[in-house]
Design an enzyme around this catalytic site. Structure first.
Site, PDB file in Angstrom:
ATOM      1  N   ASP A 176       5.941   1.872   3.011  1.00 36.91           N
ATOM      2  CA  ASP A 176       4.730   2.615   2.630  1.00 36.91           C
ATOM      3  C   ASP A 176       4.985   4.118   2.511  1.00 36.91           C
ATOM      4  O   ASP A 176       4.219   4.825   1.872  1.00 36.91           O
ATOM      5  CB  ASP A 176       3.613   2.380   3.656  1.00 36.91           C
ATOM      6  CG  ASP A 176       3.190   0.928   3.725  1.00 36.91           C
ATOM      7  OD1 ASP A 176       3.652   0.134   2.889  1.00 36.91           O
ATOM      8  OD2 ASP A 176       2.388   0.586   4.615  1.00 36.91           O
ATOM      9  N   GLN A 227       8.722  -6.942  -2.855  1.00 31.80           N
ATOM     10  CA  GLN A 227       9.071  -5.519  -2.943  1.00 31.80           C
ATOM     11  C   GLN A 227       9.696  -4.980  -1.660  1.00 31.80           C
ATOM     12  O   GLN A 227      10.379  -3.973  -1.686  1.00 31.80           O
ATOM     13  CB  GLN A 227       7.832  -4.688  -3.305  1.00 31.80           C
ATOM     14  CG  GLN A 227       6.740  -4.706  -2.276  1.00 31.80           C
ATOM     15  CD  GLN A 227       5.357  -4.489  -2.874  1.00 31.80           C
ATOM     16  OE1 GLN A 227       5.073  -3.422  -3.379  1.00 31.80           O
ATOM     17  NE2 GLN A 227       4.498  -5.489  -2.819  1.00 31.80           N
ATOM     18  N   ARG A 228       9.471  -5.620  -0.536  1.00 26.55           N
ATOM     19  CA  ARG A 228      10.092  -5.105   0.677  1.00 26.55           C
ATOM     20  C   ARG A 228      11.325  -5.911   1.098  1.00 26.55           C
ATOM     21  O   ARG A 228      12.014  -5.547   2.035  1.00 26.55           O
ATOM     22  CB  ARG A 228       9.075  -5.028   1.816  1.00 26.55           C
ATOM     23  CG  ARG A 228       8.566  -6.348   2.338  1.00 26.55           C
ATOM     24  CD  ARG A 228       7.511  -6.131   3.406  1.00 26.55           C
ATOM     25  NE  ARG A 228       7.184  -7.375   4.047  1.00 26.55           N
ATOM     26  CZ  ARG A 228       6.079  -7.587   4.740  1.00 26.55           C
ATOM     27  NH1 ARG A 228       5.192  -6.630   4.866  1.00 26.55           N
ATOM     28  NH2 ARG A 228       5.866  -8.746   5.314  1.00 26.55           N
TER      29      ARG A 228
HETATM   30  O1  F6P Z   1       3.508  -2.065   6.734  1.00 29.39           O
HETATM   31  C1  F6P Z   1       3.954  -2.173   5.432  1.00 29.39           C
HETATM   32  C2  F6P Z   1       3.224  -3.180   4.625  1.00 29.39           C
HETATM   33  O2  F6P Z   1       4.193  -3.650   3.777  1.00 29.39           O
HETATM   34  C3  F6P Z   1       1.983  -2.707   3.877  1.00 29.39           C
HETATM   35  O3  F6P Z   1       2.259  -2.077   2.682  1.00 29.39           O
HETATM   36  C4  F6P Z   1       1.250  -3.999   3.659  1.00 29.39           C
HETATM   37  O4  F6P Z   1      -0.133  -3.829   3.490  1.00 29.39           O
HETATM   38  C5  F6P Z   1       1.530  -4.719   4.921  1.00 29.39           C
HETATM   39  O5  F6P Z   1       2.798  -4.291   5.370  1.00 29.39           O
HETATM   40  C6  F6P Z   1       1.551  -6.217   4.809  1.00 29.39           C
HETATM   41  O6  F6P Z   1       1.910  -6.719   6.035  1.00 29.39           O
HETATM   42  P1  F6P Z   1       1.903  -8.236   6.452  1.00 29.39           P
HETATM   43  O7  F6P Z   1       3.167  -8.819   5.925  1.00 29.39           O
HETATM   44  O8  F6P Z   1       1.852  -8.210   7.949  1.00 29.39           O
HETATM   45  O9  F6P Z   1       0.690  -8.850   5.826  1.00 29.39           O
END
Ligand code: F6P
Length: 422
Positions: free
Chosen positions: A147, A306-307
């Site tokens: 983020d 994306q992550r």
């Molecule tokens: O904390 C980073 C993040 O990738 C945010 O951009 C996103 O809203 C959230 O995590 C989603 O998290 P989770 O996988 O716990 O739903």
């Protein structure tokens, strides 16, 4: 002066994973060993797992230089993650006593937590408790979050790689749209993570270059979102283009503060820090577009991709993540506690950044947003300043170790089963 023998280190990962978070883990481990610590423990699923007495000895996992290189290229949190909020000290002193007893039993000198703004709340509370009780254990935060919304730092590890993936994938989606003919036109709405900060969504501008016009509009959550103006914008764009691509943040909201995703029918999930799960924004907007404009509308949620996209990681990001892990370990070794490592950009062209440590009390639970002046006047695009900011962070590639045509991750037999036990 007699030197006190160094004991052990414990490291944890918390919050949403990134493609670079394990590079920081490798950096913590390397520096701890180089500085003479005996053991480096890894909490399984962050502080939540630690409370349950769940941890591993990292030396059994990083047994060679190849393991370290594989770890740097492995997405997601190798140690497992959590979204766990510690109670205030006065609310549950026994819990803090329990945590400190576990740390003392493991002979811990340094506690490193790799995480974002919510995770820094853990460093803040544990370092406060150590101060109150006169404990010598040092607590230092190592920044990470796709983020990019941590206060007091130029950027956060994990952001550069996610931004690179977003720029790359948006470009591919634009190219795909150009090749099709749709009778009433096509609007593709791409939903990008980032909660209330638009750093990731703004990175979609990276698709723009000599060979690509970039997205037609970009909407960040820092500004109120006007659904009618959005529909009108798409109507006008469809007059001259057969394929329109719009990037929106998962956190865009209307002027009354309602998330756009709440305009649809979404089941609600709220985490321990009170954050609503943001999902479905693109779908809601596509439904509106199809019914208002009669066009084809496709919703794409980059979501987890994306992550987790380590195959598209930025070399700058992976290297900086390693460096920041080492800097957190060095800070704790040299006596810092209640601090987080930050990046200070010393030059943009050529890019250069240094690490410093800052008071975690000024960082925990805060959100650093995209400055208003980096968004165009009408709120539907980012400015060249935004692009200059993000450009250096996505440079360079990290070649995955390919096995049978697929990237190899660090894997130890039996470990995934251990991690999955909850
Ligand atoms: O904390 C980073 C993040 O990738 C945010 O951009 C996103 O809203 C959230 O995590 C989603 O998290 P989770 O996988 O716990 O739903």
């Amino acid at each position: 002066m007699q030197q006190v023998a160094k004991r052990n280190v414990i490291v944890g990962q918390s919050g949403g994973p990134t493609a670079a978070i394990n590079s920081s883990l490798a950096g913590v481990y390397r520096t701890a060993i180089d500085r003479g610590y005996k053991k480096v423990y890894g909490m399984l699923h962050g502080v939540q797992g630690l409370i349950e007495g769940r941890y591993i000895d990292l030396s059994e996992h990083i047994t060679s230089a190849l393991d370290s290189e594989l770890l740097k290229r492995t997405p997601a949190s190798y140690l497992g993650s959590c979204r766990y909020k510690l109670p205030e000290i006065f609310q549950d002193k026994e819990l803090y006593e329990k945590i400190f007893k576990i740390l003392e039993d493991l002979e811990i000198d340094c506690f490193i937590y790799i995480g974002g703004n919510d995770s820094m709340d853990t460093i803040k509370k544990l370092s406060d408790y150590a101060m109150l009780t006169g404990s010598d254990i040092r607590f230092v935060g190592c920044p990470k979050t796709i983020d990019n919304d941590l206060a007091l730092t130029d950027h956060t590890p994990g952001y550069g790689s996610a931004a690179k993936y977003i720029g790359t994938s948006v470009k591919e989606v634009i190219r795909d749209g150009l090749s099709m003919r749709n009778a009433k036109g096509l609007v593709t709405v791409i939903e990008i993570m980032g909660r209330n900060a638009g750093w990731l969504t703004g990175a979609s501008v990276l698709a723009k270059g000599e060979d690509c016009d970039g997205p037609d509009a970009i909407y960040l959550p820092e500004l109120d979102f006007d659904v009618d103006a959005f529909v009108e914008k798409c109507r006008n764009l469809l007059k001259t283009k057969n394929s329109v691509v719009v990037c929106v943040s998962e956190g865009i909201h209307t002027a009354d503060g309602k998330y756009v995703m709440e305009l649809g029918e979404n089941a609600e999930f709220v985490d321990a820090f009170g954050h609503k799960q943001l999902t479905g924004t693109a779908r809601v907007l596509c439904n509106i577009l199809s019914s208002e404009l009669g066009c084809k509308a496709r919703a794409i949620e980059f979501s987890t991709l994306q992550r987790a996209a380590s195959h598209c990681a930025s070399r700058i990001d992976i290297n900086e993540a390693f460096e920041v892990g080492g800097a957190a370990m060095k800070a704790a070794d040299e006596g810092d506690s209640g601090k987080m490592v930050v990046f200070v950009r010393t030059s943009s062209d050529p890019y250069a950044a240094e690490t410093e440590v800052k008071d975690v009390h000024k960082i925990a639970n805060d959100e650093r947003l995209v400055p208003r002046e980096w968004v165009t006047e009408d709120g539907s695009y980012v400015t060249p300043e935004f692009r200059s900011y993000v450009d250096p962070l996505i440079q360079g590639d990290v070649s995955p170790v390919m096995v049978d045509g697929i990237p190899r991750h660090l894997y130890k037999p039996g470990y995934q089963e251990l991690l999955e036990q909850s």
